[in-house]
Design a protein around this motif. Structure first.
Motif, PDB file in Angstrom:
ATOM      1  N   GLN A   6      -4.024  -8.867   6.269  1.00 23.29           N
ATOM      2  CA  GLN A   6      -4.330  -8.689   5.674  1.00 23.29           C
ATOM      3  C   GLN A   6      -5.788  -8.892   4.377  1.00 23.29           C
ATOM      4  N   ASN A   7      -6.182  -9.854   5.178  1.00 22.18           N
ATOM      5  CA  ASN A   7      -7.640  -9.679   4.548  1.00 22.18           C
ATOM      6  C   ASN A   7      -8.574  -8.530   4.925  1.00 22.18           C
ATOM      7  N   ASP A   8      -8.172  -8.166   6.526  1.00 27.08           N
ATOM      8  CA  ASP A   8      -8.986  -6.621   7.151  1.00 27.08           C
ATOM      9  C   ASP A   8      -8.487  -5.148   5.898  1.00 27.08           C
ATOM     10  N   LEU A   9      -7.365  -5.778   5.824  1.00 26.15           N
ATOM     11  CA  LEU A   9      -6.670  -4.214   4.415  1.00 26.15           C
ATOM     12  C   LEU A   9      -7.162  -4.412   3.177  1.00 26.15           C
ATOM     13  N   PHE A 377      -4.992 -10.631  -7.741  1.00 21.96           N
ATOM     14  CA  PHE A 377      -5.655 -10.124  -7.748  1.00 21.96           C
ATOM     15  C   PHE A 377      -5.302  -9.261  -6.153  1.00 21.96           C
ATOM     16  N   ARG A 378      -5.583 -10.586  -5.541  1.00 19.86           N
ATOM     17  CA  ARG A 378      -5.327  -9.583  -3.853  1.00 19.86           C
ATOM     18  C   ARG A 378      -3.247  -9.173  -3.794  1.00 19.86           C
ATOM     19  N   THR A 379      -3.074  -9.513  -4.618  1.00 21.68           N
ATOM     20  CA  THR A 379      -1.308  -9.552  -4.700  1.00 21.68           C
ATOM     21  C   THR A 379      -1.261  -7.780  -5.352  1.00 21.68           C
ATOM     22  N   LYS A 380      -2.049  -7.850  -6.374  1.00 24.41           N
ATOM     23  CA  LYS A 380      -2.151  -5.806  -6.913  1.00 24.41           C
ATOM     24  C   LYS A 380      -2.807  -4.854  -5.704  1.00 24.41           C
ATOM     25  N   MET A 381      -3.417  -5.360  -5.633  1.00 22.66           N
ATOM     26  CA  MET A 381      -4.732  -4.293  -4.452  1.00 22.66           C
ATOM     27  C   MET A 381      -3.701  -4.412  -3.660  1.00 22.66           C
ATOM     28  N   LEU A 382      -3.654  -5.592  -3.010  1.00 20.62           N
ATOM     29  CA  LEU A 382      -2.998  -5.316  -1.405  1.00 20.62           C
ATOM     30  C   LEU A 382      -1.891  -4.487  -1.753  1.00 20.62           C
ATOM     31  N   ALA A 383      -0.879  -3.252  -2.762  1.00 16.33           N
ATOM     32  CA  ALA A 383       0.250  -3.798  -3.152  1.00 16.33           C
ATOM     33  C   ALA A 383       0.048  -2.243  -3.460  1.00 16.33           C
ATOM     34  N   GLY A 384      -0.792  -2.251  -4.136  1.00 18.60           N
ATOM     35  CA  GLY A 384      -1.031  -0.375  -4.194  1.00 18.60           C
ATOM     36  C   GLY A 384      -2.188  -0.163  -2.926  1.00 18.60           C
ATOM     37  N   ALA A 385      -2.581  -0.821  -2.545  1.00 22.35           N
ATOM     38  CA  ALA A 385      -3.023  -0.004  -0.673  1.00 22.35           C
ATOM     39  C   ALA A 385      -1.990   0.791   0.042  1.00 22.35           C
ATOM     40  N   MET A 386      -1.111  -0.767   0.165  1.00 17.89           N
ATOM     41  CA  MET A 386       0.638  -0.118   0.671  1.00 17.89           C
ATOM     42  C   MET A 386       1.292   0.825   0.362  1.00 17.89           C
ATOM     43  N   ASP A 387       1.431   1.125  -1.314  1.00 16.59           N
ATOM     44  CA  ASP A 387       2.094   2.211  -1.771  1.00 16.59           C
ATOM     45  C   ASP A 387       1.957   3.018  -1.533  1.00 16.59           C
ATOM     46  N   ALA A 389       0.074   4.215   1.226  1.00 19.05           N
ATOM     47  CA  ALA A 389       0.486   4.426   2.839  1.00 19.05           C
ATOM     48  C   ALA A 389       1.896   4.769   2.838  1.00 19.05           C
ATOM     49  N   LYS A 390       2.746   4.525   1.636  1.00 20.23           N
ATOM     50  CA  LYS A 390       4.251   4.980   1.634  1.00 20.23           C
ATOM     51  C   LYS A 390       4.529   6.346   0.979  1.00 20.23           C
ATOM     52  N   GLY A 391       3.506   6.812   0.334  1.00 24.71           N
ATOM     53  CA  GLY A 391       3.443   7.956  -0.307  1.00 24.71           C
ATOM     54  C   GLY A 391       3.472   7.748  -2.447  1.00 24.71           C
ATOM     55  N   ARG A 392       3.640   6.518  -2.519  1.00 25.54           N
ATOM     56  CA  ARG A 392       3.474   6.888  -3.399  1.00 25.54           C
ATOM     57  C   ARG A 392       2.208   6.456  -4.299  1.00 25.54           C
ATOM     58  N   GLU A 393       1.841   7.521  -5.206  1.00 20.25           N
ATOM     59  CA  GLU A 393       0.600   7.853  -5.876  1.00 20.25           C
ATOM     60  C   GLU A 393       0.621   6.419  -6.592  1.00 20.25           C
ATOM     61  N   PRO A 394      -0.672   5.612  -7.190  1.00 17.34           N
ATOM     62  CA  PRO A 394      -0.812   4.917  -8.297  1.00 17.34           C
ATOM     63  C   PRO A 394      -0.595   5.658  -9.192  1.00 17.34           C
ATOM     64  N   LEU A 395      -0.219   4.987 -10.807  1.00 12.33           N
ATOM     65  CA  LEU A 395      -0.626   5.175 -11.480  1.00 12.33           C
ATOM     66  C   LEU A 395      -1.273   5.237 -12.526  1.00 12.33           C
ATOM     67  N   ALA A 396      -2.041   3.940 -11.778  1.00 15.15           N
ATOM     68  CA  ALA A 396      -3.854   3.713 -13.313  1.00 15.15           C
ATOM     69  C   ALA A 396      -4.523   5.242 -13.526  1.00 15.15           C
ATOM     70  N   PRO A 397      -5.010   5.258 -12.648  1.00 18.35           N
ATOM     71  CA  PRO A 397      -5.476   6.726 -12.485  1.00 18.35           C
ATOM     72  C   PRO A 397      -5.095   7.688 -13.858  1.00 18.35           C
ATOM     73  N   THR A 398      -3.685   7.496 -13.745  1.00 13.11           N
ATOM     74  CA  THR A 398      -3.248   8.741 -14.880  1.00 13.11           C
ATOM     75  C   THR A 398      -3.426   8.327 -15.997  1.00 13.11           C
TER      76      THR A 398
END
Length: 442
Positions: A6-9, A377-387, A389-398
């Protein structure tokens, strides 16, 4: 604590890494406008998340951000000639416009198809808030809706230049340590205080008055509340304050926008955006803004010399007090005057973040109740990166308008909920400034 994986991610943002791909879904600053000060001014190196780029302003004043290496033999375009609406490599004269198209290939036969096909990669670029922003993600056609996201509508960039101060400063540690340091507002009770033997609570580098400083000094264990929203969260910390509660609210906006939490209405706000250079270095683009009035010459002088979130910097935006000179720590000052012996609020933050190492080992931590926002913060960033990676684009940039949010502090009755405090302080439950509300500056 996090696992090693997780730290590496969390900390690795190079091309092809999950976090790196997540970062590349957002617009990021890559230079200050003042670095590209006029048409055909010298190009600027841009090292970002393990990529080498070059930024330039062409003869018409338009900005370009290109891959740094010429596609011919890999020569670096930073050494190129910025001339006649293009950047010319000095090795063999290959010249590219701001879109990456080859304009001239002097050592290529005139009938070669290379004149039509040679390109170098160019990235979408915008100028906003006296910064140059670039988008390093997929082409618009590969994104939902078939278009690039808009720039985040951070308030500092929406008001006149007279109302803001913008600069940047170098950190030689991982980007996530800077964000976590900002979210851990409990540290102010120690890191930024006078030495224990000093009775008065004053700080030459903070706009907080003696009462606010005393409340923070007297209550080293604030109670944290976290209010989630689509683009990040608000971290609100309450301290006991003369029978009431003193609240300090920090805005965290994806992926790396942070704020100072001390501002009262009418005072100047402070924020920053962290941009990784590599996994062990980053730029902090730092800004101060006042939506109600222009910044005075005195304020600008103080900020430029190092005040609030801004360090004292040299001509290359490198902090004068840094990891290589132990932040010029003064042990006598530490013993008798300040808690750290390091001059400057921003330098005190930088000192402690660098002291954690180039990349802090989060597998060895012992977290407490005041680390709630750091964990979120860690939970949110890790979840965003993993989502992603599974093909789910983040909403925040939109959702660019959602970035128009303010931090700040407030003294409130001890019985009030954090939601009511937010409404009283900002007239909005999440501290946002609605797009249809005009500030005095607008």
């Amino acid at each position: 604590m996090l696992s090693r994986e997780q730290n590496d991610l969390l900390t690795q943002t190079g091309p092809g890494t999950p976090m790196g791909e997540y970062f590349r879904r957002f617009w990021l600053p890559v230079a200050l406008s003042e670095e590209l000060y006029e048409p055909d001014s010298p190009p600027v190196r841009v090292n970002i998340m393990g990529q080498e780029l070059v930024a330039f302003r062409d003869s018409e004043g338009e900005l370009g951000v290109l891959d740094a290496r010429s596609p011919h033999r890999g020569a670096h375009l930073f050494f190129g000639r910025n001339e006649d609406c293009g950047l010319r490599c000095v090795y063999h004269g290959w010249k590219f416009d701001r879109h990456g198209k080859a304009m001239e290939l002097p050592n290529v036969a005139p009938d070669s198809n290379l004149h039509k096909t040679v390109r170098t990669r160019a990235y979408p670029v915008r100028e906003f808030g006296e910064m140059v922003w670039a988008y390093l993600g997929p082409a618009a056609a590969k994104l939902p809706g078939g278009q690039l996201p808009e720039l985040p509508q951070l308030e500092f960039a929406l008001i006149p230049a007279t109302h803001r101060f913008v600069t940047k400063q170098l950190f030689e540690c991982n980007w996530a340590q800077i964000i976590e340091g900002d979210l851990d507002t409990a540290h102010f009770s120690f890191l930024h205080m006078p030495a224990p033997s000093v009775a008065s609570t004053t700080h030459a580098y903070s706009q907080a008055d003696e009462k606010r400083l005393r409340w923070m000094r007297d209550d080293p264990m604030p109670l944290f509340e976290v209010l989630e929203h689509e683009c990040g969260f608000v971290a609100a910390a309450a301290r006991v304050a003369d029978g009431k509660k003193y609240w300090r609210m920090t805005q965290y906006l994806l992926p790396t926008h942070g704020t100072g939490p001390s501002t009262l209405p009418g005072e100047t706000y402070h924020g920053f955006t962290i941009v990784p250079i590599s996994d062990t270095a980053c730029w902090a683009y730092t800004y101060s803004w006042n939506p109600d009035r222009p910044l005075s010459n005195e304020e600008r002088t103080k900020l430029d010399a190092g005040w609030a979130l801004v360090t004292e910097r040299d001509e290359n935006y490198v902090p004068v007090r840094n990891v290589h000179n132990d932040f010029m720590i003064d042990r006598d000052d530490q013993k008798h005057t300040s808690f750290t012996g390091v001059k400057g609020l921003a330098e005190q933050d930088s000192m402690i973040q660098h002291s954690q190492g180039p990349i802090v080992d989060r597998t060895k931590e012992i977290l407490t109740g005041t680390d709630v926002a750091v964990s979120r913060f860690r939970t949110k960033m890790l979840a965003g990166a993993m989502d992603l990676a599974k093909g789910r684009e983040p909403l925040a940039p939109t959702m660019p308008e959602a970035y128009r949010a303010r931090p700040g502090s407030w003294l409130a009755d001890a019985s009030l909920s954090v939601e009511q405090v937010m409404l009283d302080r900002f007239q909005d439950p999440l501290g946002r400034v609605p797009a249809d509300v005009k500030t005095a500056a607008e």
